[in-house]
Design a protein around this motif. Structure first.
Motif, short mmCIF file in Angstrom:
data_model
loop_
_atom_site.label_atom_id
_atom_site.label_comp_id
_atom_site.label_asym_id
_atom_site.label_seq_id
_atom_site.Cartn_x
_atom_site.Cartn_y
_atom_site.Cartn_z
N SER A 123 -48.68 -3.16 -20.62
CA SER A 123 -47.77 -2.49 -21.55
C SER A 123 -48.49 -1.41 -22.34
O SER A 123 -49.67 -1.55 -22.71
CB SER A 123 -47.15 -3.50 -22.51
OG SER A 123 -46.32 -2.85 -23.45
N LYS A 125 -46.76 -0.22 -25.13
CA LYS A 125 -45.95 -0.20 -26.34
C LYS A 125 -46.80 -0.64 -27.54
O LYS A 125 -47.14 -1.81 -27.69
CB LYS A 125 -44.74 -1.12 -26.19
CG LYS A 125 -43.77 -1.05 -27.37
CD LYS A 125 -42.48 -1.79 -27.08
CE LYS A 125 -41.64 -1.07 -26.06
NZ LYS A 125 -40.29 -1.68 -25.92
N ARG A 188 -46.57 -10.97 -22.62
CA ARG A 188 -45.84 -9.72 -22.76
C ARG A 188 -46.74 -8.49 -22.64
O ARG A 188 -46.26 -7.37 -22.47
CB ARG A 188 -45.05 -9.72 -24.08
CG ARG A 188 -43.89 -10.69 -24.02
CD ARG A 188 -43.24 -10.97 -25.36
NE ARG A 188 -42.45 -9.85 -25.85
CZ ARG A 188 -41.52 -9.96 -26.79
NH1 ARG A 188 -41.25 -11.15 -27.33
NH2 ARG A 188 -40.85 -8.90 -27.19
N SER A 191 -46.30 -6.61 -19.01
CA SER A 191 -45.06 -5.98 -18.56
C SER A 191 -44.80 -4.73 -19.40
O SER A 191 -44.52 -4.84 -20.60
CB SER A 191 -43.89 -6.96 -18.68
OG SER A 191 -42.71 -6.38 -18.15
N ASP A 192 -44.91 -3.58 -18.78
CA ASP A 192 -44.69 -2.32 -19.50
C ASP A 192 -43.20 -2.01 -19.53
O ASP A 192 -42.72 -1.05 -18.93
CB ASP A 192 -45.47 -1.19 -18.83
CG ASP A 192 -45.51 0.07 -19.68
OD1 ASP A 192 -45.26 -0.04 -20.90
OD2 ASP A 192 -45.78 1.16 -19.13
N THR A 193 -42.47 -2.89 -20.22
CA THR A 193 -41.02 -2.80 -20.28
C THR A 193 -40.57 -3.01 -21.73
O THR A 193 -41.38 -3.01 -22.65
CB THR A 193 -40.38 -3.86 -19.37
OG1 THR A 193 -40.81 -5.17 -19.80
CG2 THR A 193 -40.77 -3.66 -17.91
N GLY A 196 -42.53 -5.53 -23.82
CA GLY A 196 -43.98 -5.48 -23.74
C GLY A 196 -44.67 -5.20 -25.06
O GLY A 196 -44.06 -4.79 -26.05
#
Length: 269
Positions: A123, A125, A188, A191-193, A196
């Motif tokens: 991720s 974020k 988390r 996951s680059d979503t 994340g």
């Protein structure tokens, strides 16, 4: 309340329940975030609502699934606070930690794959701000208080719904969207979503969650000074095997020892 004279499931069964429950939890959190982004692109409020609703309902169901075996912690902070009150052996809490983290990592990978994404995508974020830190302290403090207040007042049966409702609400009343769990924080990162968190932000989140857990420990001792190891052993849901009557046969079939151990002093296997 769990049976005071019962015995918990064997340690390996509890670890398996924590592993699977943590994996399902991460899959729900990350998968619902991916689905929300795809179903409602550009609608941040709607995306958050969809993810919060799915997480609240999913957490409720997951605790019901695995709680009767392990208590349904899926969170190292919950496990170590439980150990501090004598509801769980410290060495068992230490054993819970790696399987909770491994489960959340596995759940993150599964969530990515279910939506045709790379199994692991780190991720980007960034969430490391003072407001996020404070939010995680508050989110974790509230979560632990909900769990132990219900255990102390003999309402552990309501805990799965209460925990789901609290986390769903905390998605909105905290700027961090309420991770409140070091294990899910690690998962988390992968996951680059929507759900994340950048690896650089994770240490601050985990430190805030530990701080929230320590504060909760102090507040619980102040509010409920008479909390007993037997009550602590019932969190998040009662999972002591009652050894009377037909339940003894069920416990024997499930591999539980026929010898009774006080809550918080189960024999490890």
């Amino acid at each position: 309340m769990g049976a005071v004279n019962g015995v918990p499931a064997r340690l390996w069964r509890r670890l398996l329940a924590e592993l699977l429950g943590s994996a399902f939890l991460a899959a729900v959190v990350i998968g619902s975030g991916i689905a929300a982004q795809r179903l409602s692109p550009g609608e941040a409020g709607l995306e958050l609502f969809e993810a919060a609703a799915a997480t609240a309902a999913g957490l409720f169901a997951i605790i019901l699934m695995f709680g009767p075996v392990s208590g349904g912690h899926f969170n190292p902070v919950v496990s170590f606070v439980d150990a501090a009150f004598g509801g769980l052996r410290r060495r068992d809490a230490a054993a819970y930690l790696p399987v909770q983290v491994a489960g959340c990592i596995g759940g993150a990978v599964i969530a990515n794959l279910m939506f045709a994404l790379p199994a692991v995508s780190i991720s980007t974020k960034d969430r490391a701000t003072p407001a996020h830190f404070l939010s995680e302290v508050v989110a974790t403090l509230g979560l632990i208080l909900v769990i132990f207040a219900l255990a102390r007042s003999g309402r552990s049966g309501a805990t799965p719904a209460a925990v789901g409702a609290y986390i769903g609400a905390a998605y909105f009343f905290t700027s961090s969207t309420s991770f409140a769990n070091p294990a899910i924080t690690v998962g988390r990162m992968l996951s680059d979503t929507f759900a994340g968190i950048a690896p650089a932000s994770a240490p601050a989140f985990i430190a805030a969650q530990i701080t929230g857990g320590l504060l909760a420990l102090l507040v619980i001792k102040a509010l409920y000074p008479a909390i007993t190891p037997a009550q602590a052993a019932d969190i998040i849901v009662p999972h002591q095997q009652d050894q009377a009557g037909p339940a003894a046969a069920r416990a024997a079939h499930d591999g539980a020892s026929p010898a009774a151990h006080p809550p918080g002093h189960s024999e490890s296997h």
